[in-house]
Design an enzyme around this catalytic site. Sequence first.
Site, short mmCIF file in Angstrom:
data_model
loop_
_atom_site.label_atom_id
_atom_site.label_comp_id
_atom_site.label_asym_id
_atom_site.label_seq_id
_atom_site.Cartn_x
_atom_site.Cartn_y
_atom_site.Cartn_z
N GLY A 37 0.83 -1.21 0.00
CA GLY A 37 0.00 0.00 0.00
C GLY A 37 0.85 1.25 0.00
N ASP A 84 -1.82 -6.96 -7.37
CA ASP A 84 -3.14 -6.93 -6.76
C ASP A 84 -3.12 -7.91 -5.59
OD1 ASP A 84 -5.74 -7.19 -5.95
OD2 ASP A 84 -6.58 -7.41 -7.96
N TYR A 111 -14.42 -5.23 6.01
CA TYR A 111 -13.26 -4.55 6.60
C TYR A 111 -13.07 -4.96 8.07
CZ TYR A 111 -10.29 -0.40 7.61
OH TYR A 111 -9.27 0.46 7.98
N1 LIG Z 1 -7.35 6.40 6.99
C1 LIG Z 1 -7.76 6.08 8.22
O1 LIG Z 1 -8.39 6.88 8.93
C2 LIG Z 1 -7.43 4.74 8.79
C3 LIG Z 1 -7.96 4.39 10.04
C4 LIG Z 1 -7.67 3.16 10.58
C5 LIG Z 1 -6.83 2.29 9.90
N2 LIG Z 1 -6.33 2.65 8.69
C6 LIG Z 1 -5.50 1.68 7.99
O2 LIG Z 1 -4.27 2.29 7.61
C7 LIG Z 1 -3.80 1.72 6.39
C8 LIG Z 1 -3.50 2.82 5.39
O3 LIG Z 1 -4.68 3.56 5.17
P1 LIG Z 1 -4.74 4.82 4.21
O4 LIG Z 1 -5.70 5.75 4.81
O5 LIG Z 1 -3.37 5.27 3.86
O6 LIG Z 1 -5.45 4.14 2.92
P2 LIG Z 1 -5.40 4.54 1.38
O7 LIG Z 1 -6.65 3.95 0.77
O8 LIG Z 1 -5.18 5.97 1.21
O9 LIG Z 1 -4.14 3.71 0.85
C9 LIG Z 1 -4.18 2.30 0.77
C10 LIG Z 1 -3.21 1.81 -0.28
O10 LIG Z 1 -3.44 0.40 -0.45
C11 LIG Z 1 -3.45 0.12 -1.83
N3 LIG Z 1 -4.26 -1.02 -2.17
C12 LIG Z 1 -5.61 -1.13 -2.06
N4 LIG Z 1 -6.01 -2.28 -2.59
C13 LIG Z 1 -4.91 -2.93 -3.04
C14 LIG Z 1 -4.70 -4.16 -3.71
N5 LIG Z 1 -5.71 -4.95 -4.07
N6 LIG Z 1 -3.43 -4.52 -3.99
C15 LIG Z 1 -2.39 -3.71 -3.68
N7 LIG Z 1 -2.53 -2.52 -3.06
C16 LIG Z 1 -3.78 -2.13 -2.76
C17 LIG Z 1 -4.02 1.38 -2.48
O11 LIG Z 1 -3.73 1.46 -3.87
C18 LIG Z 1 -3.40 2.47 -1.65
O12 LIG Z 1 -2.16 2.89 -2.17
C19 LIG Z 1 -4.88 0.74 5.95
O13 LIG Z 1 -4.55 -0.56 6.37
C20 LIG Z 1 -6.10 1.20 6.68
O14 LIG Z 1 -7.04 0.16 6.89
C21 LIG Z 1 -6.61 3.84 8.11
#
Ligand SMILES: NC(=O)c1ccc[n+]([C@@H]2O[C@H](COP(=O)([O-])OP(=O)(O)OC[C@H]3O[C@@H](n4cnc5c(N)ncnc54)[C@H](O)[C@@H]3O)[C@@H](O)[C@H]2O)c1
Length: 248
Positions: A13, A63, A155
């Site tokens: 990610g 993916d 999720y």
């Molecule tokens: N944003 C929040 O408030 C929040 C809160 C709690 C937990 N999180 C966790 O933190 C982490 C990062 O979150 P974020 O906000 O940066 O998310 P984001 O959606 O901005 O980034 C996620 C990344 O994962 C990649 N991704 C998604 N599906 C994919 C796939 N099939 N194969 C490969 N890559 C894939 C996306 O392309 C993206 O670059 C995640 O695990 C999320 O669950 C985020």
Amino acid sequence: MSDLRGKTAILTGAAQGLGYAIARAYAAEGMRVALMDVQRERLNQVADEVRALGGEALPIVVDLSDATATQIAADEALAVLGTPCVLVHNAALLREVPFAEVRFENWRRELDIILQAAFLLCKAVWQPMMAAGGGSIVLLSSGSGIKGFVNESAYCPGKHGQEGLMKVLSMEGAPHHIAVNTITPGAPINTPMSDSNYSPEMKLKWVDPALLAPAFVYLAKQGAAGLTGERLSAWDVSEQIRAGQITL
Ligand SMILES: NC(=O)c1ccc[n+]([C@@H]2O[C@H](COP(=O)([O-])OP(=O)(O)OC[C@H]3O[C@@H](n4cnc5c(N)ncnc54)[C@H](O)[C@@H]3O)[C@@H](O)[C@H]2O)c1
């Protein structure tokens, strides 16, 4: 604590959001980083930034909902960059849909990115880390890892599953000096995922995910007799580092 220069990280990610911030932090430490993401163009841009910051980058477009592709990606990272001192599984997909409307294929995809990929990536690095005398595994959790939220029937079980996996692997990893922890952001973060899911009130308080990156540098240095079996807050750990209560 140990110097990370020249050491390997596997980070999923990495194309945007929190993963992008972690990639930059690891680059600044001079690490060799396998960057995995499904977004080709953005990932290549991040790889260029990592190199410009002094790190080595191996962008791998994959993916992570695809088990075979995930295994091939992990094999490539290990073959090219060697055994990682840290694996950070940060990629996730959050689609808020009422349970009555969720389609099985979409449920499965979300779960596979979060939990199946966690299993496969941990499995890929496990023996190499054992042979290397240890390592650190970090799984990105969430409030959804311990609580239920409406419209998160994929999720939430995925993040709960990661917490369970961490508990088991931290026990099995301890004799081999493999640290396994989960970590939540611990603060609202300004990322594309948040942009589509936060309320306007939450967006007033969100912070740059770069402020959470020190926690991931700290966790990269675990392993051996390090912190393991914990559910951490990236914000809290990073604040403790900034306050000098934790030394990197
Ligand atoms: N944003 C929040 O408030 C929040 C809160 C709690 C937990 N999180 C966790 O933190 C982490 C990062 O979150 P974020 O906000 O940066 O998310 P984001 O959606 O901005 O980034 C996620 C990344 O994962 C990649 N991704 C998604 N599906 C994919 C796939 N099939 N194969 C490969 N890559 C894939 C996306 O392309 C993206 O670059 C995640 O695990 C999320 O669950 C985020």
